[in-house]
Design an enzyme around this catalytic site. Structure first.
Site, short mmCIF file in Angstrom:
data_model
loop_
_atom_site.label_atom_id
_atom_site.label_comp_id
_atom_site.label_asym_id
_atom_site.label_seq_id
_atom_site.Cartn_x
_atom_site.Cartn_y
_atom_site.Cartn_z
N LYS A 178 1.30 -4.38 0.80
CA LYS A 178 2.00 -3.30 1.50
C LYS A 178 3.49 -3.58 1.58
O LYS A 178 3.90 -4.71 1.89
CB LYS A 178 1.41 -3.19 2.91
CG LYS A 178 1.96 -2.06 3.77
CD LYS A 178 1.26 -2.07 5.14
CE LYS A 178 1.70 -0.95 6.05
NZ LYS A 178 1.00 -0.99 7.36
N SER A 216 -0.92 3.32 8.62
CA SER A 216 0.29 3.21 7.85
C SER A 216 0.07 2.50 6.51
O SER A 216 0.91 2.61 5.63
CB SER A 216 1.34 2.43 8.64
OG SER A 216 0.91 1.12 8.91
N SER A 262 -3.82 0.87 11.58
CA SER A 262 -3.29 1.09 10.23
C SER A 262 -4.09 0.44 9.11
O SER A 262 -3.73 0.60 7.95
CB SER A 262 -1.84 0.60 10.16
OG SER A 262 -0.99 1.47 10.87
#
Lengths: 419, 419
Positions: free
Chosen positions: A69, A138, A162
């Site tokens: 990420k 997220s 997330s």
């Protein structure tokens, strides 16, 4: 999807090479990335070079490709946190969890899309299960990249919901380990008491394999499942915010677990834990307002309006309220420890429903934030769907520090749902 | 030394301006820095410009100049961690604690020398009390800059004993607040469960003033001292490693506190806490080996031999041993909470003795590391000396989260030692 642990066996037995694995990813990326937009940055040439280093097949991760990420520092790939403030940013060092991936013999292929600073503003990533729906956030790109078969495992983060939420929406396994088993050093901090690294993979055994390869911990459960466990089904006082799909999935998971021999009891969440759920935002707000102090003071106009207004409000939380919230959380963690004397795991909602249609929201973390605050291991288990045919996950929550148990209970449920 | 809280009063009453404060610092720097080498970077012109911004005198910190250990990120001043690996490094954002200083109306004048990555390799900084002696470490420059009157307060960090030890050696007040009251975001991580921000100032009221100005917390004790407290004097099983100077200082502090009305009892450290002291290094080693993974894997030859060899060994700590150490620490924190039902504060050694002669060592953290691991507020109290005339501090340890009490007890002792 690419099955990390099976691919590792293929590499170890010589049926595939690490380079073949990168090429499998490249092929899926070629096919899906133009629609899914899971990657913020890719370097397949570098990945191919790394995959061909001698001895790679003998490593714990067997040359497994992985993606990270874009909220975590990488030296060789841009690290932009999906914010114009950090356009072109190149940190001086890799985040330790990235180094752990390299040390374990993994092959970094790219950075996955995060929402802006891992907050709530939707990203460009689409849900590979149905492109008209959000993948959640997220860790949008990390979940979508695995769901689209573009990478066998990926690294994401969770401060509210997330990891578990996008895993549920995208129909992949999400695993949020016990707090700080994976290091958050080199992660752009939102809330230092909540930010947690998590993993995405196809099945429970795949995230377990990845966690073992990253940490050297005894977490590679293979095909092991827990002996029939004692499971507490919990819907919380927010049960009315869960959709019919979510309740049906929880019912079905409970039924399947019981049919497979588990002892399953529907129980209420202890009051101390409901109290803790209510103050997650106090902690996140107070710490977020401090963590982004420099960017906010200099460059507030470069935040999305959503995040800018959030930080305006977050700054109003007073130290006394924050300290009180921290004590509430501490009491809840103690109570939860007692609770696990009677149960091996909690079974609860992963999300209020299937992935919302459109891209206006990344969905809700209301069934995740408490477990982030508690620091407990949690796993999104796949295998169920909503009425619209989209994936509808359920969440296994284990005891703090007992990640292997949480994973084997999740694997038990995963298998029960396949029967 | 510059008395931060008195200077703030001078600014508020108009006797001095913030610019005058910067010039006071500049004058002392001109006089002492060539001998002391407390600063890694200075920008007095920028500080003068900042000090002249309108409204500065009305801020909580009243335009107070401060300096920050070069282990914390600053955008406008180099951030090199005293390592060639980071020569010329410029982070993208200020560490939040630096922003808190700006938000509070403080004026950053420079970066203070840290030992390499805040570890044990001695730095170039000299002890202003006697230049032939070490100032201690790792917050060498932060302690020395205050001791030499070059800045009214400074920010340092402690992972073992890096605030309390140099404070004792340099004869200044050092204050390590409760864990995470000051944010470690933007600090180069050594150990995420141990790294703690601390403050240096002339007197207890000066570090309390600084802490209040940085955080908005109710910590500005002014001339307040605790009502005669219940003090537990603790020498630990390592008492034989404390010098005659250290024992004499502890005796004198206990006597003075009792004479001022405190209830003073000499007691043994509970077994759970001795056990925790013994495993501090297990936690620091395990986390340090992960935190420096990228630099170690790429650039081990650019570490000092001391740190490189330390990291070689640190990497051998196994996850099970680390997890066990974490549980030991948790039990000790619980036991310590019970302990503070009967005592307001612990009085113990700040260091094994006065500042060692020469520059071959930064001294020992054996009387500090437990309190770092416990996350409790601790204060080095000044006012005593060893046989050689160098400062010999004593340490007040308060209850987790009760920083105001710890500070007022420290102020009580400070005053008692002046009587």
């Amino acid at each position: 999807m690419l099955l990390a642990r099976d691919l590792a066996d293929d590499v170890r037995s010589g049926r595939l090479t690490p380079l073949d694995l990168v090429n499998l990813c490249a092929q899926a990326i070629e096919e899906h990335e133009q629609d899914v937009h899971a990657f913020a940055a890719l370097d397949l040439d570098a990945a191919r070079a790394t995959a061909q280093a001698p001895g790679r097949a003998e490593t714990p991760l067997a040359g497994m490709p992985f993606a990270v990420k874009d909220i975590l520092d990488t030296r060789e790939l841009p690290t932009e946190y999906n914010s114009p403030i950090y356009a072109g940013h190149r940190p001086a060092a890799d985040a330790p969890v990235v180094s752990q991936g390299r040390r374990g013999g993994g092959v970094l292929i790219g950075k996955t899309v995060t929402t802006e600073f891992a907050f709530l503003e939707p990203s460009i990533t689409r849900n590979p299960r149905r492109l008209s729906h959000t993948p959640g956030g997220s860790s949008a790109g990390s979940a979508a990249a695995v769901a689209a078969g573009m990478v066998p495992f990926s690294i994401g983060t969770q401060t509210g919901g997330s990891v578990i939420r996008p895993a549920s929406y995208c129909g992949v396994t999400g695993y949020k380990p016990t707090f700080r088993i994976l290091p958050t050093v080199g992660m752009k901090t939102f809330s230092w008491h909540l930010d947690t690294i998590g993993l995405f993979g196809a099945r429970v055994q795949d995230v377990a394999f990845a966690a073992a390869g990253l940490t050297g911990r005894d977490l590679d459960i293979g095909t092991e499942v827990a002996a029939p466990p004692r499971i507490a089904v919990i819907r919380t006082v927010r049960a009315d915010q869960a959709s019919a799909d979510a309740h049906a999935a929880l019912d079905e998971a409970a039924r399947a677990a019981a049919a497979a021999g588990a002892s399953v009891s529907e129980i209420e969440l202890p009051a101390e834990l409901e109290a803790a759920d209510a103050i997650h935002s106090t902690i996140q707000d107070f710490e977020g307002a401090i963590a982004f102090a420099d960017e906010y003071d200099r460059l507030r106009h470069q935040f999305s309006p959503l995040l800018a207004r959030y930080l305006d409000q977050a700054a109003k939380v007073q130290p006394d309220d924050y300290d009180s919230a921290r004590r509430t959380a501490k009491r809840a963690r103690q109570r939860l420890g007692d609770f696990f004397a009677d149960y091996d795991a909690i079974l609860t909602f992963s999300a209020p429903g299937t992935a919302p249609e459109g891209y206006g929201t990344t969905g809700s973390a209301i069934f995740n934030r408490l477990w982030t605050l508690m620091g407990t291991p949690t796993v999104n288990v796949t295998g169920l769907s909503g009425a619209n045919g989209l994936p509808m996950g359920v969440q296994i929550v284990g005891r703090f520090g007992r990640d292997r148990t949480a994973l084997t209970v999740a694997a038990f449920l995963e298998r029960a749902l396949q029967s």
